[in-house]
Every structure is written in structure tokens, then in C-alpha cells.
Design a protein around this motif. Structure first.
Motif, PDB file in Angstrom:
ATOM      1  N   ARG A  78       7.259  -8.949   2.659  1.00  0.00           N
ATOM      2  CA  ARG A  78       6.805  -9.328   1.598  1.00  0.00           C
ATOM      3  C   ARG A  78       5.850 -10.534   1.732  1.00  0.00           C
ATOM      4  NH1 ARG A  78       8.764  -7.191  -3.089  1.00  0.00           N
ATOM      5  NH2 ARG A  78       6.993  -8.024  -3.951  1.00  0.00           N
ATOM      6  N   ILE A  79       6.124 -11.360   2.824  1.00  0.00           N
ATOM      7  CA  ILE A  79       5.166 -12.530   3.065  1.00  0.00           C
ATOM      8  C   ILE A  79       4.220 -12.563   4.214  1.00  0.00           C
ATOM      9  CG2 ILE A  79       5.380 -14.967   3.211  1.00  0.00           C
ATOM     10  CD1 ILE A  79       7.345 -15.033   1.050  1.00  0.00           C
ATOM     11  N   PRO A 130       1.761  -9.172   4.438  1.00  0.00           N
ATOM     12  CA  PRO A 130       0.636  -9.379   3.574  1.00  0.00           C
ATOM     13  C   PRO A 130      -0.412 -10.559   3.803  1.00  0.00           C
ATOM     14  CG  PRO A 130       2.493  -9.602   2.302  1.00  0.00           C
ATOM     15  CD  PRO A 130       2.972  -9.118   3.570  1.00  0.00           C
ATOM     16  N   ALA A 131       0.265 -11.657   4.168  1.00  0.00           N
ATOM     17  CA  ALA A 131      -0.329 -12.922   4.560  1.00  0.00           C
ATOM     18  C   ALA A 131      -1.303 -12.835   5.664  1.00  0.00           C
ATOM     19  CB  ALA A 131       0.338 -13.753   4.581  1.00  0.00           C
ATOM     20  N   ARG A 145      -7.864  -7.260  -2.285  1.00  0.00           N
ATOM     21  CA  ARG A 145      -8.509  -7.691  -3.489  1.00  0.00           C
ATOM     22  C   ARG A 145      -8.183  -8.941  -3.986  1.00  0.00           C
ATOM     23  NH1 ARG A 145      -7.584  -2.554  -6.949  1.00  0.00           N
ATOM     24  NH2 ARG A 145      -6.873  -1.834  -4.825  1.00  0.00           N
ATOM     25  N   TRP A 146      -7.029  -9.474  -3.706  1.00  0.00           N
ATOM     26  CA  TRP A 146      -6.305 -10.648  -3.887  1.00  0.00           C
ATOM     27  C   TRP A 146      -7.419 -12.119  -3.272  1.00  0.00           C
ATOM     28  CZ3 TRP A 146      -4.688 -13.564   0.216  1.00  0.00           C
ATOM     29  CH2 TRP A 146      -4.404 -12.770   1.354  1.00  0.00           C
ATOM     30  N   SER A 147      -7.756 -11.710  -1.871  1.00  0.00           N
ATOM     31  CA  SER A 147      -8.265 -12.800  -1.365  1.00  0.00           C
ATOM     32  C   SER A 147      -9.939 -13.174  -1.567  1.00  0.00           C
ATOM     33  CB  SER A 147      -7.991 -12.578   0.176  1.00  0.00           C
ATOM     34  OG  SER A 147      -9.043 -12.611   1.049  1.00  0.00           O
ATOM     35  N   ARG A 184     -14.033 -10.828  -1.841  1.00  0.00           N
ATOM     36  CA  ARG A 184     -14.630 -10.940  -2.938  1.00  0.00           C
ATOM     37  C   ARG A 184     -16.176 -10.622  -2.751  1.00  0.00           C
ATOM     38  NH1 ARG A 184     -13.897 -16.085  -6.677  1.00  0.00           N
ATOM     39  NH2 ARG A 184     -12.778 -16.656  -5.119  1.00  0.00           N
TER      40      ARG A 184
END
Ligand code: ADP
Ligand code: MG
Lengths: 280, 260
Positions: free
Chosen positions: A194-195, A198-199, A274-276, A280
Motif C-alpha cells: 500500500r505504500i 505505489p510510492a 494520475r495523482w502525481s 500532470r
């Protein structure tokens, strides 16, 4: 936004903007975007075409683009280049795939275990700094001049950027986030899934794109040195036989291959990250 | 259900006892005593603020209570049981919101419960309730980078509340916020504490914040120079910062620090 609303309000009463007009305007906007982004490359190609046709450059060395595309088309339609493309894709694909399968899990593992990482870092740096082409003869010595040595040298060159990027990504994971998860009772596995994972994804993608570029570079080099098939071989072969339009055709194909690989990776990255800010 | 109640008597939910607590760190080869023989009782449902000069060990104390640091000596009891590591009856809110940038607000708030073994659906159901409680219902689908500092901290608070802890440990949770946001958030913390009936232990460097939120204030001193003092804040709630009693209390607390 405001500009558009002012525009339409000034038109209010006369006519509703017809769908055709809107389409035209949207088309114009897209056109403008395309010009700002691809204008220089269009200009470059146009210059090439004109220079070769008018005779500013020797068309025997720089054939006009239409001649290149005709030669390319003929080679593709007759099926001559298809086999070369297939074998090149296979070599680069297998090597890149193997680098992904080995490099990412190994990097994720090594990045988490400080002592392992510290012990192996010097040798990794050494391997990375040693040009894969320089040790291609060693591969040939051990594995012969066949497919295996080619795939092996591409794999070798592709592995290290990916491995080091992945290790870097894991090491950069914010310890505060891991501590946060621990306070909620997260298990070691949950922290990883979970960390850490993804990180590390953005860093892994940096590695993937670097590796893809390296794979194509090494592919061409390996095919130029000792092959009788493949796009790299065709570039050399066409040059030997003074089939200059075909040579440029094969070069364009390689460029297209590189662009496509990069495009695929960038779109995948956009979807996954998409979060990073990077995506963008 | 009854099993759970048997192991944790409801009458003592969220009670904290600190006995003879000492903690030191090795710093440049020297031992730095941060906490010395600390005694503390926190009542169930109480709001305790911990104040003191920078570096006096506020964070260290909170981390020991959280189970993130082990004491050199002494022990921490929660509801009569000694603390070993992190536990489900405590939740911690750090100064930085510590949100996972790849999860939405909903994902972040549900994260804690998921780590505690709840299914995603169950976790999200309860997460939605607490997202509403901190006033972020419209931002459920937003990513952390789209949030302001205050909003991000609210998400962190919601995440901690979602696991429904008996004890909420907060380490300068509003320290990084601008003055306006801070005031709103203090009101909100006060409301949440009242509604959730949790024990709240709050580290702050803001004396006014301590008086506004706490039933008692623990004043720590640097290097354990003197015995920490406990000050009762007997002011009616909801509190008004401009009330004379409030102002008098602030003066008293400032005098405690040698500020006049
Ligand atoms: N992990 C650590 N290792 C060494 N020293 C530490 C560590 N954590 C805190 N300290 C020291 O302990 C003292 C108290 O720190 P802290 O509890 O963070 O203070 P506060 O939160 O009150 O500002 C400081 O002098 C700090 O340098
Ligand atoms: Mg602190």
C-alpha cells in the motif's frame, strides 16, 4: 473561458453559433496547438523535401522524402522488411521484458533492505558505468554470435537503469508515511503493497523509459555488428548496397519504434500516476 | 461484542497512566535525558494539552504514549494494561497530515480501517461519515495535492477518527496552519472531541490553543529541569477567548513560562 462567453454574448440575438462554426473554431484551436508543438518538425521535413528536390543537397545522399517513403512502402509491401521488424521487436522485447521481470522485483527487494543495497551498490554502479557494447564481445565469446548473445547484451544494458531507478524509488519512500501506516497496525506486507509499491511507481517509470531507449540503442548496435536480419542490419546493409532511400526508411522505422515505445510508457504512466505532479 | 467489553471495561475507556517514565537519546555520543521520572494520569474522556519550550520532549512523550518509542524506564498503562507498541485503542495525528498522495480523500480516510482488517466497502462507509464530520464531503474524490493545508489536516483527523479510537494523540496538528484556518480548526477539534467523547492528548506550542481546548495543561520544562506542572483549566465550554477568565488564564500560563 471568459473570453468565449464575451464572444458569444456579443453575438447574442443574431444567431446561435452554428455547430459548423463551433467545429471550425475547435478545429482551429487544435490546429494552433499542433502548429506550436509540431511546427518545427514539419518545417524540418519540408526543408528536407525542398532541399533534396531543388538540389541544395546531394539527393543521392539525402533523397527526397517521397523517394524514402516509396522505398519503404515497397520493402514493406513485398514483405522484405516485415521479417526484420519482427526479429528486431522480438530481440528488444524479450530483453526488455526480462529486464522488467528481473529488475523491478529485485529493485523493490534491494531498496528495502539497507544492508543488501549498500553491499551491492558499488558493483551495480560499476556494471552500469561499463558500456554494454564494450562487453558485447564477452557475450559473443560465451554465447556465440546467435540470438542469445544479442538478447543478453540488450538485457544487460536495459537491466541497470531500471534496477537502479527502482532501488532509488524505494529508498526515497517517505518514512513518515510508513510510520503512519504502522500506527494503524499495518503489517510488513501491507506497508509494501500500500505504500512502498505505489510510492515507487513514478521512479520505476523513469527507469522503464530510460531502459526502453537503451534497449533500442543496443538493439541497433548489436544488429549492426553481427546479424543478417533486423532493422539495424537493414540500415547497414542498405548503405553497403547504396540503397540510400531504403536506409533512411529503416532509420525512420527505428525512430517510429522509439517514439511508440515512449508514447506507450507515457500513457501508461499517466494512467497509473494520475495523482502525481509528474504526470500532470 | 460482549467479549470485547469483558477485556476492556467500559468505565475506564481511554484512561492513561504514566509511571516513572524516563527517556533519553544518544546525541553525539552523549546521553540526552529528555523525560525524567514523569508521572501522569489522564482521565477517560479528558482533554489534556502538553506545552513547553521547543525541544523539551513533547513529541517524545507523545510518541511513547503512541507506542512508537519505548521508554528507558517506567511504563505507560492504558485502561490498566501496559502499552506494547501501537494499539487499536489509540490513533495519532501528526503535525504533517501524512496523506498518501496516490489515494483520494476517501481512500486516505478509509486507509486506517483497511489496515485494521476491515473490508474496503466497510471502511469507506465509515470513512464517508467522518469526511462529512470534518466538512469535506464534496472533496471525497480529490487527491491530496488538490487540497489546502487545512483541508489536508482535516483529512488526517478524519482518518484517525474513522478507526474510532479511545485516545486521540495529536502532535501540534494545527502548527503549520495560517491563523484564520487555525481558529476554525480549533473550534472543530473542540466539537469533535465533545461529540466523539474521546480522550484527547494534544501537544501544542500555542498557549491560547491549550487553554481553548484542554481540561488540564501539562507544562514540561527543558531537560526535565524541574517537575512538570499540571494546570487545571476550569472554564465553561464553549470557551470564549475574549472572556476575562480566559484572558486571566492566558496571563497565568504565560507567567509560567516567564513571559509577561
Ligand atoms: N530519535 C532521536 N534521536 C536523538 N535525539 C532525539 C530523537 N528524538 C528527539 N530527540 C531529542 O530529544 C529532544 C526532545 O525532542 P522532542 O520531543 O521532539 O521535542 P519537542 O517536541 O518538545 O520540541 C530534542 O533535544 C531532540 O533533539
Ligand atoms: Mg515536537
Amino acid at each position: 473561458m471568459t473570453f468565449q462567453s464575451i464572444e458569444t454574448s456579443s453575438l447574442a440575438g443574431s444567431v446561435e453559433a452554428s455547430p459548423g462554426a463551433t467545429l471550425l473554431r475547435r478545429g482551429g484551436e487544435i490546429g494552433q496547438l499542433a502548429v506550436s508543438r509540431y511546427g518545427v518538425i514539419f518545417g524540418f521535413l519540408a526543408f528536407w523535401q525542398v532541399a533534396a528536390t531543388v538540389g541544395w543537397v546531394n539527393p543521392a545522399i539525402f533523397p527526397p522524402l517521397d523517394a524514402i517513403f516509396v522505398a519503404l512502402w515497397k520493402a514493406l509491401a513485398s514483405g522484405r522488411l516485415v521479417g526484420d521488424i519482427a526479429i528486431s521487436l522480438q530481440r528488444a522485447g524479450i530483453a526488455f521484458g526480462a529486464a522488467v521481470v528481473v529488475g523491478i522485483p529485485l529493485g523493490l527487494f534491494m531498496g528495502q533492505i539497507r544492508s543488501v543495497e549498500r553491499a551491492l551498490d558499488p558493483i551495480l554502479q560499476l556494471f552500469r558505468q561499463t558500456s554494454a557494447l564494450a562487453i558485447y564481445p564477452v557475450f559473443i565469446l560465451f554465447l556465440g554470435l546467435g540470438e542469445t548473445s544479442k538478447v543478453a547484451v540488450i538485457f544487460w544494458a536495459t537491466l541497470f537503469p531500471l534496477l537502479l531507478a527502482t532501488i532509488g524509488g524505494v529508498k526515497e519512500v517517505d518514512g513518515k508515511l510508513i510510520e503512519m501506516a504502522r500506527t494503524f497496525g499495518a503489517s510488513q506486507l501491507a506497508v509494501f503493497r500500500r505504500i512502498v509499491l505505489p510510492a515507487s511507481v513514478p521512479a520505476i517509470f523513469v527507469g522503464l523509459r530510460l531502459s526502453a531507449t537503451t534497449a533500442l540503442l543496443l538493439l541497433i548496435a548489436a544488429e549492426m555488428i553481427g546479424a543478417n536480419k533486423g532493422l539495424g542490419f537493414q540500415v547497414m546493409n542498405a548503405q553497403y548496397n547504396f540503397q540510400i532511400p531504403l536506409m533512411f526508411g529503416a532509420i525512420f522505422l527505428l525512430a517510429a519504434l522509439g517514439l511508440t515505445a515512449n508514447y506507450v510508457l507515457v500513457s501508461l504512466q499517466r494512467r497509473l500516476c494520475r495523482w502525481s505532479d509528474i504526470a500532470r | 461484542m460482549s467479549v470485547v467489553q469483558n477485556t476492556r471495561p467500559t468505565t475506564r475507556l481511554g484512561e492513561v497512566t504514566v509511571r516513572d517514565l524516563s527517556k533519553s537519546f544518544a546525541l553525539n555520543g552523549q546521553r540526552l535525558a529528555v523525560l525524567r521520572d514523569l508521572q501522569l494520569e489522564v482521565r477517560s474522556g479528558e482533554s489534556l494539552a502538553i506545552v513547553g519550550p521547543s525541544g523539551c520532549g513533547k513529541t517524545t512523550l507523545l510518541r511513547v504514549l503512541a507506542g512508537l518509542e519505548t521508554p528507558d524506564q517506567g511504563e505507560v498503562l492504558i485502561d490498566g494494561l501496559p502499552v506494547k507498541g501501537v494499539g487499536t485503542e489509540r490513533a495519532i495525528i501528526f503535525q504533517e497530515p501524512r496523506l498518501l498522495p496516490w489515494l483520494t480523500v476517501l481512500g486516505n480516510v478509509a486507509f486506517g480501517l483497511e489496515m485494521r482488517g476491515k473490508s474496503k466497502a466497510q471502511a469507506e462507509l465509515r470513512a464517508r461519515h467522518y469526511i462529512r464530520l470534518v466538512g469535506l464531503a464534496e472533496f471525497e474524490a480529490a487527491y491530496p495535492r488538490q487540497l489546502s493545508g487545512g483541508m489536508a489536516q482535516r483529512v488526517g483527523i478524519a482518518r484517525a477518527l474513522t478507526v474510532q479510537p479511545e485516545i486521540l494523540l495529536l502532535d501540534e496538528p494545527l502548527g503549520a496552519l495560517d491563523a484564520m484556518t487555525k481558529l476554525t480548526m480549533q473550534e472543530e477539534l473542540s466539537r469533535i472531541w465533545r461529540e466523539e467523547k474521546v480522550t484527547m492528548i494534544l501537544v501544542t506550542h500555542d498557549l491560547e490553543e491549550a487553554i481553548y481546548l484542554a481540561d488540564r495543561v501539562l507544562v514540561l520544562t527543558k531537560n526535565g529541569a524541574s517537575v512538570p506542572r499540571l494546570i487545571d483549566i476550569n472554564l465553561a465550554r464553549p470557551r470564549d477567548r475574549n472572556e476575562s477568565d480566559f484572558v486571566a488564564m492566558r496571563k497565568r500560563l504565560m507567567a509560567e513560562f516567564g513571559l509577561h
